[in-house]
Enzyme design. Structure first.
Site, PDB file in Angstrom:
ATOM      1  CB  SER A  99     123.193  82.353  10.657  1.00 52.30           C
ATOM      2  OG  SER A  99     122.685  81.864   9.471  1.00 52.30           O
TER       3      SER A  99
ATOM      4  CG  ASN B  74     126.761  84.928   9.315  1.00 49.49           C
ATOM      5  OD1 ASN B  74     127.003  85.262   8.162  1.00 49.49           O
ATOM      6  ND2 ASN B  74     125.952  83.937   9.610  1.00 49.49           N
TER       7      ASN B  74
ATOM      8  CD  GLU C  91     132.525  81.158   9.068  1.00 53.89           C
ATOM      9  OE1 GLU C  91     133.288  82.005   9.518  1.00 53.89           O
ATOM     10  OE2 GLU C  91     131.297  81.288   9.108  1.00 53.89           O
TER      11      GLU C  91
ATOM     12  CG  HIS D 115     127.934  79.188   8.885  1.00 56.39           C
ATOM     13  ND1 HIS D 115     128.536  80.417   8.866  1.00 56.39           N
ATOM     14  CD2 HIS D 115     126.641  79.418   8.567  1.00 56.39           C
ATOM     15  CE1 HIS D 115     127.647  81.338   8.545  1.00 56.39           C
ATOM     16  NE2 HIS D 115     126.488  80.757   8.356  1.00 56.39           N
TER      17      HIS D 115
END
Ligand code: CAA
Ligand code: NAD
Length: 284
Positions: free
Chosen positions: A149, A190, A182, A170
Site C-alpha cells: 500500500s 493512498n 495501480e 496495487h
C-alpha cells in the site's frame, strides 16, 4: 498505470536493462502469498480469469477461511452475472474454485509460477525476508509483484536478484469489486486517501464531531460509498497504522503523516476493524 476491470494481468512485458530486449511472458500460473483480505481477492480474480492459482498462507485454518470467503464472493457475483442461467452460475463458481489450490509453504510452489503476487503484512523487513527466500526457489522467468500500500517497490525488489522482473501491483479492497489496479511508481490513491482517513480520525480525536456524524457527512455530502471510519475498519487499522508509521519515519515533520493515538491504541488491543470483529465499530 493499468486500469483493470475484473480482469487479470494476462501478459507482462519484461525488459532486461542489460540487453534492452523486450520479452513477452504469458501469465498462466500465479502464486498469491498471503490469504487475508487482499490475497484472497487477488487469488479470486486471477482464478476467475482462467489462471491456475496457488494461494499461500501460514496456516491451514487461515487458508480454509480464505477459500470460504472466495466462495461466498463468487456466489454473489454469479447470482448477478448469471441471473438468467443459475446452472451457468454454479459452473462458474465451481470452475473458479477448481483453479485455486492452497499451500502453507511458498518456497515449494514458486518454481512453477509465472507470477508471484505478495499480499502479506505491510512491513518492509518481512516482505524483504519473504522475497529473498522465494528468489532462490523461483524460476528464472518468474515475475514477482507486491501489493504493498505504501512501500517503495525498489526497496522491496532490492532483496532479490530480479529487479527487472519485479512489479508493484496495487489492488483495492474489495478486490472483486474495485476496478483499479495501480502499477505506476508512487501510487496515487493512498497518497490522497490515507491522509484523508487520518484527518477524519484527528477531527474525531479533537471532539469536533462523532465518528457516526463524520461518516454520514461524507456519505451524504460527498457521495462516498463508505464514511472514513467505516473504510478504516474495512481496510484494517493495522494496515493503516503500518502505512502511516512508514511514511512518518520517512518524513517526520509532515503533518499529514502524524500517527494517531486512537489508531495505535486499537491496534495494540487487536481491534483491527471488520476482520477481527471490532474497530471503530463492532461487527457480528
Ligand atoms: N465480492 C463480491 N461481491 C461483493 C463484495 C465482494 N467482496 N463486496 C460487496 N459485494 C457486492 C454486494 O453483494 C452487493 O451486491 P448487490 O448490489 O447485488 O446487492 C454490492 O457489491 C454492493 O454491496 P453492499 O450493498 O453490501 O454495499 P455497498 O453498496 O456499500 O458496496 C463496496 C460495497 C463495493 C465495498 C462499497 O461500499 C465501496 O466501494 N466502498 C469503498 C471501498 C474503498 O474505498 N476501497 C478502497 C480501500 S483503500 C485500498 O484498498 C488501498 C490500500 O492500499 C489500503
Ligand atoms: P491481512 O492482515 O488481511 O492479511 C495478511 C495475510 O498474510 C494474513 O493472512 C497472514 O497470515 C499472511 N502472512 C503474513 N506473513 C506471511 C508470510 N510470511 N507468508 C505467508 N503468509 C503470510 O492484510 P491485507 O489487508 O490483505 O494486506 C496485505 C497487503 O496488501 C499489505 O501489504 C497491505 O498494505 C496491502 N493492501 C491492503 C489493502 C487493504 O485495504 N487492506 C488494500 C491494498 C493493499
Amino acid at each position: 498505470m493499468a486500469f483493470v476491470t475484473r480482469q487479470f494481468v494476462r501478459s507482462v512485458s519484461s525488459s532486461s536493462t542489460a540487453s534492452a530486449t523486450a520479452k513477452k511472458i504469458v501469465i498462466k500460473h500465479v502464486a498469491v502469498i498471503g490469504g487475508g483480505l487482499m490475497g484472497a481477492g487477488i487469488a479470486q480474480v486471477a482464478a476467475a480469469t482462467g489462471h491456475t492459482v496457488v494461494l499461500v498462507d501460514q496456516a491451514e485454518d487461515i487458508l480454509a477461511k480464505s477459500k470460504k470467503g472466495i466462495e461466498e464472493s463468487l456466489k454473489k457475483i454469479a447470482k448477478k452475472k448469471f441471473a438468467e442461467n443459475p446452472q451457468a452460475g454454479s459452473e462458474f463458481v465451481e470452475k473458479t474454485l477448481s483453479n485455486i489450490s492452497t499451500n502453507t509453504d511458498a518456497a515449494s510452489v514458486v518454481h512453477s509460477m509465472d507470477l508471484v503476487v505478495e499480499a502479506i503484512v505491510e512491513n518492509l523487513k518481512v516482505k524483504n525476508e519473504l522475497f529473498k527466500r522465494l528468489d532462490k526457489f523461483a524460476s528464472e522467468h518468474t515475475i514477482f509483484a507486491s501489493n504493498t500500500s505504501s512501500l517503495q517497490i525498489t526497496s522491496i525488489a532490492n532483496a532479490t536478484t530480479r529487479q527487472d522482473r519485479f512489479a508493484g501491483l496495487h489492488f483495492f479492497n474489495p478486490v472483486p469489486m474495485m476496478k483499479l489496479v495501480e502499477d505506476t511508481p508512487g501510487f496515487i490513491v493512498n497518497r490522497l486517501l490515507v491522509p484523508y482517513l487520518m484527518e477524519a480520525v484527528r477531527l474525531y480525536e479533537r471532539g469536533d464531531a462523532s465518528k457516526e456524524d463524520i461518516d454520514i457527512a461524507m456519505k451524504l455530502g460527498a457521495g462516498y460509498p463508505m464514511g472514513p471510519f467505516e473504510l478504516l475498519d474495512y481496510v484494517g487499522l493495522d494496515t493503516t497504522k503500518f502505512i502511516m508509521d512508514g511514511w512518518h519515519e520517512m518524513d517526520t515533520q509532515n503533518p499529514l503523516f502524524q500517527p494517531s493515538q486512537s489508531v495505535n491504541k486499537m491496534v495494540a488491543e487487536k481491534k483491527l476493524g471488520k476482520k477481527t470483529g471490532e474497530g471503530f465499530y463492532k461487527y457480528k
